[in-house]
Write a protein that holds these residues in place. Structure first.
Motif, PDB file in Angstrom:
ATOM      1  N   GLN A  47     -47.872  31.150  59.051  1.00  0.00           N
ATOM      2  CA  GLN A  47     -49.024  32.005  58.770  1.00  0.00           C
ATOM      3  C   GLN A  47     -50.208  31.173  58.281  1.00  0.00           C
ATOM      4  OE1 GLN A  47     -48.628  34.564  55.333  1.00  0.00           O
ATOM      5  NE2 GLN A  47     -49.873  36.152  56.319  1.00  0.00           N
ATOM      6  N   ARG A  48     -49.948  30.186  57.416  1.00  0.00           N
ATOM      7  CA  ARG A  48     -51.017  29.323  56.894  1.00  0.00           C
ATOM      8  C   ARG A  48     -51.662  28.528  58.026  1.00  0.00           C
ATOM      9  NH1 ARG A  48     -52.201  24.450  56.212  1.00  0.00           N
ATOM     10  NH2 ARG A  48     -50.175  23.677  56.878  1.00  0.00           N
ATOM     11  N   ARG A  49     -50.832  27.938  58.886  1.00  0.00           N
ATOM     12  CA  ARG A  49     -51.367  27.147  59.994  1.00  0.00           C
ATOM     13  C   ARG A  49     -52.163  28.012  60.963  1.00  0.00           C
ATOM     14  NH1 ARG A  49     -46.609  23.281  62.155  1.00  0.00           N
ATOM     15  NH2 ARG A  49     -45.615  23.095  60.151  1.00  0.00           N
TER      16      ARG A  49
ATOM     17  N   GLN B 208     -56.087  27.675  61.975  1.00  0.00           N
ATOM     18  CA  GLN B 208     -56.554  27.535  63.352  1.00  0.00           C
ATOM     19  C   GLN B 208     -57.519  28.653  63.724  1.00  0.00           C
ATOM     20  OE1 GLN B 208     -52.918  27.453  65.583  1.00  0.00           O
ATOM     21  NE2 GLN B 208     -52.487  25.316  65.102  1.00  0.00           N
ATOM     22  N   LEU B 209     -57.212  29.856  63.272  1.00  0.00           N
ATOM     23  CA  LEU B 209     -58.078  30.996  63.556  1.00  0.00           C
ATOM     24  C   LEU B 209     -59.446  30.812  62.904  1.00  0.00           C
ATOM     25  CD1 LEU B 209     -58.154  33.710  64.991  1.00  0.00           C
ATOM     26  CD2 LEU B 209     -57.236  34.757  62.917  1.00  0.00           C
TER      27      LEU B 209
ATOM     28  N   PRO C 186     -49.826  29.309  73.221  1.00  0.00           N
ATOM     29  CA  PRO C 186     -50.969  28.767  73.963  1.00  0.00           C
ATOM     30  C   PRO C 186     -51.018  27.250  73.853  1.00  0.00           C
ATOM     31  CG  PRO C 186     -51.699  29.883  71.970  1.00  0.00           C
ATOM     32  CD  PRO C 186     -50.215  30.116  72.090  1.00  0.00           C
ATOM     33  N   LEU C 187     -51.674  26.632  74.804  1.00  0.00           N
ATOM     34  CA  LEU C 187     -51.833  25.179  74.758  1.00  0.00           C
ATOM     35  C   LEU C 187     -52.471  24.760  73.451  1.00  0.00           C
ATOM     36  CD1 LEU C 187     -53.091  24.353  78.351  1.00  0.00           C
ATOM     37  CD2 LEU C 187     -50.896  23.778  77.345  1.00  0.00           C
ATOM     38  N   GLY C 188     -52.007  23.667  72.912  1.00  0.00           N
ATOM     39  CA  GLY C 188     -52.582  23.139  71.689  1.00  0.00           C
ATOM     40  C   GLY C 188     -51.964  23.706  70.429  1.00  0.00           C
ATOM     41  N   SER C 189     -51.098  24.693  70.543  1.00  0.00           N
ATOM     42  CA  SER C 189     -50.494  25.250  69.334  1.00  0.00           C
ATOM     43  C   SER C 189     -49.355  24.354  68.879  1.00  0.00           C
ATOM     44  CB  SER C 189     -50.004  26.674  69.574  1.00  0.00           C
ATOM     45  OG  SER C 189     -48.957  26.662  70.503  1.00  0.00           O
TER      46      SER C 189
END
Length: 82
Positions: free
Chosen positions: A50-52, A56-57, A17-20
């Motif tokens: 996984q950490r990133r 973000q989530l 997705p955009l911004g990833s």
């Protein structure tokens, strides 16, 4: 685990997705080219991803929580004619 397995695992997330973040992908391509014997690096790469992603989530959940609080407030104001 076969040499190609990590590439197949990551192939499903190739369209992001955009911004990833795109930073880990050149590294993963390099690891695929190197072949077997780099499982420790793959694990490190996946843990960092996984950490990133978790970070973000969490940020997105925080935004959703804020919106969830605001919506009823605006609905009440609108119903009251303000």
């Amino acid at each position: 685990m076969s040499v190609r397995r990590p590439a197949r695992l990551l192939a499903g997330v190739a369209s992001r997705p955009l911004g990833s973040s795109v930073e880990p992908w050149p590294i993963s391509a390099q690891l695929v080219r190197e072949g077997s014997g780099n499982e420790a690096e793959w694990l490190q790469l996946l843990r960092e991803h996984q950490r990133r992603f978790t970070e973000q989530l969490t940020q997105q959940h925080n935004c959703l929580d804020l919106i969830t609080v605001k919506v009823p407030s605006y609905e009440q104001r609108r119903a009251a004619g303000r």
